[in-house]
Design a protein around this motif. Structure first.
Motif, short mmCIF file in Angstrom:
data_model
loop_
_atom_site.label_atom_id
_atom_site.label_comp_id
_atom_site.label_asym_id
_atom_site.label_seq_id
_atom_site.Cartn_x
_atom_site.Cartn_y
_atom_site.Cartn_z
N LEU A 283 -15.59 -64.97 89.17
CA LEU A 283 -14.54 -65.14 88.17
C LEU A 283 -14.27 -63.80 87.50
O LEU A 283 -15.19 -63.00 87.28
CB LEU A 283 -14.95 -66.14 87.09
CG LEU A 283 -15.09 -67.61 87.45
CD1 LEU A 283 -15.58 -68.40 86.24
CD2 LEU A 283 -13.77 -68.17 87.93
N GLY A 284 -13.01 -63.58 87.17
CA GLY A 284 -12.64 -62.38 86.45
C GLY A 284 -11.23 -62.52 85.90
O GLY A 284 -10.52 -63.49 86.20
N SER A 285 -10.83 -61.59 85.06
CA SER A 285 -9.48 -61.55 84.51
C SER A 285 -8.81 -60.25 84.92
O SER A 285 -9.43 -59.18 84.84
CB SER A 285 -9.50 -61.65 82.99
OG SER A 285 -9.94 -62.92 82.57
N GLU A 286 -7.57 -60.34 85.39
CA GLU A 286 -6.80 -59.17 85.78
C GLU A 286 -5.35 -59.36 85.37
O GLU A 286 -4.71 -60.33 85.77
CB GLU A 286 -6.86 -58.95 87.30
CG GLU A 286 -8.21 -58.54 87.84
CD GLU A 286 -8.18 -58.32 89.35
OE1 GLU A 286 -7.07 -58.22 89.92
OE2 GLU A 286 -9.27 -58.28 89.95
N ASP A 287 -4.84 -58.42 84.56
CA ASP A 287 -3.43 -58.43 84.18
C ASP A 287 -2.98 -59.78 83.63
O ASP A 287 -1.91 -60.30 83.97
CB ASP A 287 -2.55 -58.05 85.39
CG ASP A 287 -2.91 -56.68 85.96
OD1 ASP A 287 -3.23 -55.79 85.16
OD2 ASP A 287 -2.88 -56.54 87.19
#
Length: 738
Positions: free
Chosen positions: A55-59
């Protein structure tokens, strides 16, 4: 040049596979979270031994990675639970509460699967929960399974259409075959070689409908990287086949669980040449219709005795059955539930078990340790003698509605199996008989299949569960769930577990075989947890279900306390006190029915409406309704020992069926009292004769009409009823302490 073309072709295939996995995940997001699909991105990651997700957050987007669509789905569920504090129900019609905006993933997450296989379902679930499902329910449920990481689902819908083709090609008439099948809700026990003909004459429209449904089910499960477990031939045949093959070794098995002999099934000896022919024909037709992942469920002797318990015979018959399976599909893996090794332990000695399960290659075998929260068969069989097995949490019998689940023990046992279960320990699963009132237990079990720290500490997981159901951190909900998971959910589920309201009344000990009303906690403990839960700040559907579920159990437990006082009043010849207790008990029944009618999952009307919608004519609708009512009440004939096995606290069922049984009982006791007679065994038997007739009329005559939609607000009603009964429950506790 040839090498370059090969590389180009392989690259194209990899890109296509990547696109397919991502698009499958994206489609799931669109179904589960239609308003958020543009904000969630799937990313296929390289294979790395075991399943995993990231899991991660991008833009401003949430990026869910994984080695497959199934792993990505599991990652999405992790995000929903641990970041959005929300719960995806296994029911299609339950709404999903989401935050106004998606929370960012503050630091990268990577989680690996701890086991290869994650198995789900039980043959019985197809009777106690799923018989009336359409694609709408199945589509959502398959998504739920993917979200929970399940990759090995039992998939036995639609097999009757294949059997119909087999038996008619072997010479039976279509009418005879449809008569041989049972009614829809009882088909699981027909498939397990327990009963034939009961409420048979299965409509042809049912066979066609289920075949089309199964095609959709297995196609979607495979899209989501699941390997559906399909059925194979276990020796169960129509008795009429003996007329076509008079020399075949076909024998009638003894009647099962109180059924009359006319409903007893017939078994073809696996040593007979006809067995191989039937196996080949069935698997060929099934694979042509549904495809195959080469894993098949066959259970030869579930709750029936084999022709011989001699170890040499058991080895020979297992080898023979596997041989027919291998000849039809050389890649076949034989999956077996090992319920019989616990349920008939006195007959299935270790010598016999070993002979039976090691008679064919272990690489082509997979066993389900079926009821492992109570008895781990791997512990008593030297890890199943090296044969691959899956640790399974059963958790529910018959769809009973009781607070049950020994969560601390489940945690300990799974962790111990991971450490000491041997290299042949292949996975974690659940074999629940029916969807029940403790859905979080199944969330927990499937989370144990992944390397997540929270579930290893039950107190920490209780806090997470409270946040997930309420929608935010709430001190009262956290305290409530901590108390529930340490003081209430401390014992495994048992067959026939039910509140006293659901049990056919009797003075002294309850008489029906499945009358397990006892709870391993004081009702005051449950009252305190319920009051804490009611102080939480939430209006979410999961929270409403929780407070209704707890209050339902609280009042049901109190009912038994009042009944105990009623019996004391009778012994003291205090008629006024008896009538006061009678009034209280009938009031509790009415209040419980009103409370549970706020929840779609607790509606008899929905169960009946779902059954009736399967019918093309009024006659078919009536047929399905009778079948649906029968399973939850007398189960079979009115003399069946399975009476009340599938009891459940449902709106409509509680007020009419269980309520009327108690009204009849109170009337019988009062009449005897006013005549100056002791309510003795003769009176009890006379009451039971009357109530047995009523029970059969209730399902045969379709007594009562019930709403298929919920009514009222469960949270408000729970507040009202806890306030109404609080002092009385506390008084019982205080009197007991003295």
């Amino acid at each position: 040049m040839k090498k370059l073309l090969t590389c180009w072709f392989m690259c194209c295939c990899c890109l296509l596979a990547k696109a397919d996995e991502v698009s499958v995940f994206k489609a799931l997001v669109g179904r589960v979270l239609p308003g958020y699909a543009s904000q969630i991105e799937g990313r296929l990651l390289p294979a790395a031994g075991s399943d995993y997700f990231t899991l991660g957050s991008e833009d401003g987007r949430i990026v869910v990675g994984g080695n497959s669509a199934n792993s990505m789905a599991t990652g999405l569920n992790y995000y929903l639970k641990y970041y959005c504090h929300t719960t995806v129900s296994w029911y299609a019609e339950d709404s999903l509460a989401m935050p106004a905006s998606l929370p960012a993933v503050d630091k990268p997450v990577k989680v690996r699967a701890r086991v290869r296989d994650r198995f789900f379902l039980n043959y019985c679930t197809y009777g106690y929960t799923m018989p009336w499902w359409n694609w709408k329910e199945w589509e959502h449920f398959i998504d739920w399974m993917a979200l929970n990481g399940i990759n090995l689902p039992l998939a036995i819908t639609g097999q009757e259409s294949i059997w119909y083709k087999v038996w008619t090609r072997l010479g039976l008439s279509g009418e005879a075959v449809r008569h041989y099948f049972t009614g829809p809700a009882h088909l699981p026990w027909h498939r397990m070689i327990n009963i034939d003909y009961w409420q048979g004459d299965l409509p042809m429209s049912w066979l066609n409908d289920q075949e089309e449904l199964q095609k959709k089910i297995v196609a979607r499960e495979r899209e989501l990287n699941m390997r559906p477990v399909l059925p194979a031939f276990s020796g169960h045949v129509p008795q009429e086949l003996k007329g076509i093959y008079p020399d075949a070794k076909i024998t009638k098995i003894g009647a099962w669980s109180g059924y009359s002999d006319e409903y007893a099934p017939s078994f073809l000896d696996p040593m007979d040449p006809l067995f191989r022919k039937v196996q080949q024909m069935f698997l060929q037709l099934q694979n042509e219709t549904y495809g195959t992942d080469h894993i098949y469920g066959i259970d030869l002797f579930n709750e029936i005795a084999p022709p011989s318990y001699d170890a040499k015979y058991l080895r020979r018959v297992a080898a023979q059955v596997y041989g027919t399976l291998h000849d039809a599909d050389p890649r076949a893996v034989w999956l077996q539930m090992t319920w019989l090794f616990w349920n008939e332990r006195k007959d299935w000695t270790n010598e016999r078990i070993k002979a039976f399960i090691t008679a064919y290659p272990a690489s082509h075998s997979l066993l389900l340790d079926y009821y492992a929260e109570r008895k781990e068969i791997w512990q008593q069989t030297d890890r199943y003698y090296g044969v691959p097995y899956i640790w399974c949490y059963l958790g529910n019998f018959g769809g009973n509605t009781m607070l049950a689940g020994n969560i601390e023990e489940v945690n300990r046992r799974i962790e111990n199996t991971l450490q000491k279960g041997g290299r042949n320990f292949a996975g974690i699963g659940s074999t629940l008989e029916g969807f029940d009132c403790n859905p979080f237990m199944y969330e927990y079990v499937f989370e144990k299949a992944w390397d997540i720290d929270t579930h290893k500490n039950v107190a920490a997981w209780a806090r997470h569960l409270a946040d997930e159901h309420v929608g935010h951190a709430d001190a009262y909900a956290r305290q409530a769930w901590d108390s529930l998971l340490t003081k209430v959910y401390v014992r495994y589920a048992s067959p026939g577990q039910s509140p006293a309201i659901n049990i056919r009344p009797a003075l002294g000990k309850f008489r029906t075989y499945y009358s397990n009303w006892r709870q391993p906690y004081s009702n005051m403990t449950l009252l305190r947890a319920t009051e804490l839960m009611l102080r939480a700040d939430s209006r979410r559907p999961a929270y409403e279900f929780d407070v209704v579920n707890l209050t339902r159990q609280l009042l049901s437990n109190y009912f038994k306390d009042v009944f105990d006082d009623y019996q004391q009043a009778l012994a003291a010849s205090d008629f006024a006190r008896m009538k006061a207790d009678e009034f209280t008990m009938l009031d509790i029944i009415a209040d419980v029915d009103r409370l549970i009618s706020t929840q779609r999952a607790f509606l008899m009307g929905k169960w009946i409406a779902d059954a009736r919608q399967k019918g093309a004519t009024e006659a078919e609708k009536r047929y399905y309704e009778r079948n649906a009512r029968n399973l939850l009440t007398t189960w079979g004939e009115k003399a069946s020992t399975l009476n009340d096995y599938a009891n459940r606290t449902w709106g409509g069922l509680t007020a009419t069926y269980y309520g009327e049984r108690w009204r009849m009982f109170f009337g019988a006791v009062s009449r005897a009292f006013l005549r100056g007679e002791q309510f003795d065994e003769a009176h009890q038997q006379a009451y039971e004769a009357d109530v047995t007739e009523y029970e059969e009329r209730w399902w045969k005559d379709c007594i009562g009409h019930f709403s298929p939609t919920p009514s009222g607000n469960g949270i408000d009603l729970a507040h009202e009823l806890v306030a109404k009964y609080r002092e009385r429950i506390a008084a019982v506790d205080s009197a007991g302490a003295k």
